[in-house]
Design a protein around this motif. Sequence first.
Motif, PDB file in Angstrom:
ATOM      1  N   VAL A 136       0.849  -1.195   0.000  1.00 35.07           N
ATOM      2  CA  VAL A 136       0.000   0.000   0.000  1.00 35.07           C
ATOM      3  C   VAL A 136       0.881   1.240   0.000  1.00 35.07           C
ATOM      4  N   VAL A 137       0.545   2.188  -0.887  1.00 34.98           N
ATOM      5  CA  VAL A 137       1.273   3.454  -0.963  1.00 34.98           C
ATOM      6  C   VAL A 137       0.297   4.592  -0.691  1.00 34.98           C
ATOM      7  N   PHE A 138       0.603   5.407   0.319  1.00 37.41           N
ATOM      8  CA  PHE A 138      -0.175   6.613   0.595  1.00 37.41           C
ATOM      9  C   PHE A 138       0.421   7.770  -0.204  1.00 37.41           C
ATOM     10  N   VAL A 139      -0.385   8.369  -1.072  1.00 38.47           N
ATOM     11  CA  VAL A 139       0.076   9.506  -1.873  1.00 38.47           C
ATOM     12  C   VAL A 139      -0.071  10.765  -1.025  1.00 38.47           C
ATOM     13  N   GLU A 140       1.040  11.440  -0.771  1.00 39.93           N
ATOM     14  CA  GLU A 140       1.024  12.562   0.168  1.00 39.93           C
ATOM     15  C   GLU A 140       0.322  13.793  -0.397  1.00 39.93           C
ATOM     16  N   GLN A 141       0.582  14.121  -1.652  1.00 41.68           N
ATOM     17  CA  GLN A 141      -0.015  15.306  -2.266  1.00 41.68           C
ATOM     18  C   GLN A 141      -0.612  14.924  -3.621  1.00 41.68           C
ATOM     19  N   PRO A 142      -1.827  14.380  -3.609  1.00 43.90           N
ATOM     20  CA  PRO A 142      -2.456  13.960  -4.876  1.00 43.90           C
ATOM     21  C   PRO A 142      -2.638  15.143  -5.827  1.00 43.90           C
ATOM     22  N   LYS A 143      -2.443  14.886  -7.106  1.00 44.22           N
ATOM     23  CA  LYS A 143      -2.598  15.923  -8.120  1.00 44.22           C
ATOM     24  C   LYS A 143      -4.039  15.943  -8.619  1.00 44.22           C
ATOM     25  N   ASN A 144      -4.421  17.054  -9.235  1.00 48.06           N
ATOM     26  CA  ASN A 144      -5.713  17.115  -9.913  1.00 48.06           C
ATOM     27  C   ASN A 144      -5.552  17.864 -11.224  1.00 48.06           C
ATOM     28  N   GLU A 145      -6.522  17.697 -12.083  1.00 45.96           N
ATOM     29  CA  GLU A 145      -6.421  18.249 -13.435  1.00 45.96           C
ATOM     30  C   GLU A 145      -7.823  18.461 -13.997  1.00 45.96           C
ATOM     31  N   MET A 146      -8.029  19.568 -14.703  1.00 51.71           N
ATOM     32  CA  MET A 146      -9.309  19.840 -15.342  1.00 51.71           C
ATOM     33  C   MET A 146      -9.283  19.318 -16.780  1.00 51.71           C
ATOM     34  N   ILE A 147     -10.351  18.629 -17.156  1.00 55.39           N
ATOM     35  CA  ILE A 147     -10.493  18.094 -18.507  1.00 55.39           C
ATOM     36  C   ILE A 147     -11.576  18.889 -19.231  1.00 55.39           C
ATOM     37  N   ASN A 148     -11.246  19.390 -20.409  1.00 55.62           N
ATOM     38  CA  ASN A 148     -12.208  20.116 -21.239  1.00 55.62           C
ATOM     39  C   ASN A 148     -12.752  19.173 -22.311  1.00 55.62           C
ATOM     40  N   ARG A 149     -14.067  19.195 -22.477  1.00 54.92           N
ATOM     41  CA  ARG A 149     -14.720  18.275 -23.413  1.00 54.92           C
ATOM     42  C   ARG A 149     -15.650  19.066 -24.334  1.00 54.92           C
ATOM     43  N   VAL A 150     -15.624  18.739 -25.620  1.00 56.37           N
ATOM     44  CA  VAL A 150     -16.506  19.379 -26.598  1.00 56.37           C
ATOM     45  C   VAL A 150     -17.257  18.282 -27.351  1.00 56.37           C
ATOM     46  N   THR A 151     -18.581  18.360 -27.302  1.00 62.62           N
ATOM     47  CA  THR A 151     -19.446  17.411 -28.002  1.00 62.62           C
ATOM     48  C   THR A 151     -20.111  18.136 -29.167  1.00 62.62           C
ATOM     49  N   LYS A 152     -20.060  17.521 -30.327  1.00 60.32           N
ATOM     50  CA  LYS A 152     -20.573  18.159 -31.546  1.00 60.32           C
ATOM     51  C   LYS A 152     -21.866  17.485 -31.988  1.00 60.32           C
ATOM     52  N   GLY A 153     -22.868  18.315 -32.303  1.00 63.06           N
ATOM     53  CA  GLY A 153     -24.133  17.811 -32.810  1.00 63.06           C
ATOM     54  C   GLY A 153     -24.513  18.507 -34.102  1.00 63.06           C
ATOM     55  N   VAL A 154     -25.287  17.821 -34.931  1.00 60.84           N
ATOM     56  CA  VAL A 154     -25.724  18.374 -36.212  1.00 60.84           C
ATOM     57  C   VAL A 154     -27.237  18.210 -36.323  1.00 60.84           C
ATOM     58  N   ILE A 155     -27.915  19.268 -36.784  1.00 57.66           N
ATOM     59  CA  ILE A 155     -29.358  19.210 -36.994  1.00 57.66           C
ATOM     60  C   ILE A 155     -29.625  18.825 -38.447  1.00 57.66           C
ATOM     61  N   ARG A 156     -30.309  17.690 -38.616  1.00 56.25           N
ATOM     62  CA  ARG A 156     -30.669  17.204 -39.951  1.00 56.25           C
ATOM     63  C   ARG A 156     -32.132  16.791 -39.951  1.00 56.25           C
ATOM     64  N   ASP A 157     -32.881  17.304 -40.904  1.00 56.42           N
ATOM     65  CA  ASP A 157     -34.299  16.955 -41.047  1.00 56.42           C
ATOM     66  C   ASP A 157     -35.067  17.154 -39.743  1.00 56.42           C
ATOM     67  N   GLY A 158     -34.733  18.228 -39.032  1.00 65.08           N
ATOM     68  CA  GLY A 158     -35.449  18.557 -37.810  1.00 65.08           C
ATOM     69  C   GLY A 158     -35.018  17.787 -36.583  1.00 65.08           C
ATOM     70  N   LYS A 159     -34.049  16.872 -36.714  1.00 60.84           N
ATOM     71  CA  LYS A 159     -33.553  16.101 -35.579  1.00 60.84           C
ATOM     72  C   LYS A 159     -32.124  16.518 -35.245  1.00 60.84           C
ATOM     73  N   LEU A 160     -31.765  16.373 -33.969  1.00 62.22           N
ATOM     74  CA  LEU A 160     -30.407  16.657 -33.516  1.00 62.22           C
ATOM     75  C   LEU A 160     -29.652  15.338 -33.369  1.00 62.22           C
TER      76      LEU A 160
END
Length: 254
Positions: free
Chosen positions: A198-222
Amino acid sequence: MLVISLFFTLEVVAQVKPVTYSNHGQAIKTEIGTFYSNKIHEIILSPDATFKFWSRPSTSCFLWRSFKGTWKKDNDTLYFSDEYQLDQDDVTATYRKNNRQSFFIDFRTDKGHRLDNKQIKINYIYDYNSQLPNVPRYFTLTANNTLEIPFKDIPKYHQLTSIKIEYQLSDSLKRLDYLTTNQYVNLRQHDIPNIISVVFVEQPKNEMINRVTKGVIRDGKLFIVSTEKSVSKLKDSGENFEFEDGYVLEPEID
């Protein structure tokens, strides 16, 4: 870029009420109720350029999930942007097995600092189907920060699914984790390997993840066509989106 920005602004100003695109997918009817997939069922676009993705797999709100962020539109293409934080595990463990009839657990920190506290609390966690209560125990680590627990000293050992550890790393830092190689901490699939580091991590790191989802409208539907996100240096345990095949615009209710 100026023209596009103005276009986005005009789109948001022109919209005065939230609009909803929905698709609940195929219903699954059972004796206890009707269920749906865990995919996204509703996409709500608000006039302030924010959105919400809703997943409602059943009538029970305990199973509902939502994600929010900002959206913008370029002709028939929609872009949904959100972010989430990744946190490094503050406890890690490695496992192996030998013929010893006991658990042998050694503890250390990732920076190699001395463990002054020699007291540790352990809970034996049993298979859910056994209906056995957790059993708490308190132990003292050796001078080398090790702990040996004979199998014969563990009540109902053959129903043991995980070992929960609680350790006070410092006055302000506590470490808690479940030691197991079973997929779930309370569902037994096999014996836990008996040699554990077992290893105790003394100073855990963190990180922000940016996400982009793309949608297209076709024939009135997304239709959602892609999702991209920034590359992480940490293990990405963020929840991924899954979408139904096309979302229909719901009529406005006055």
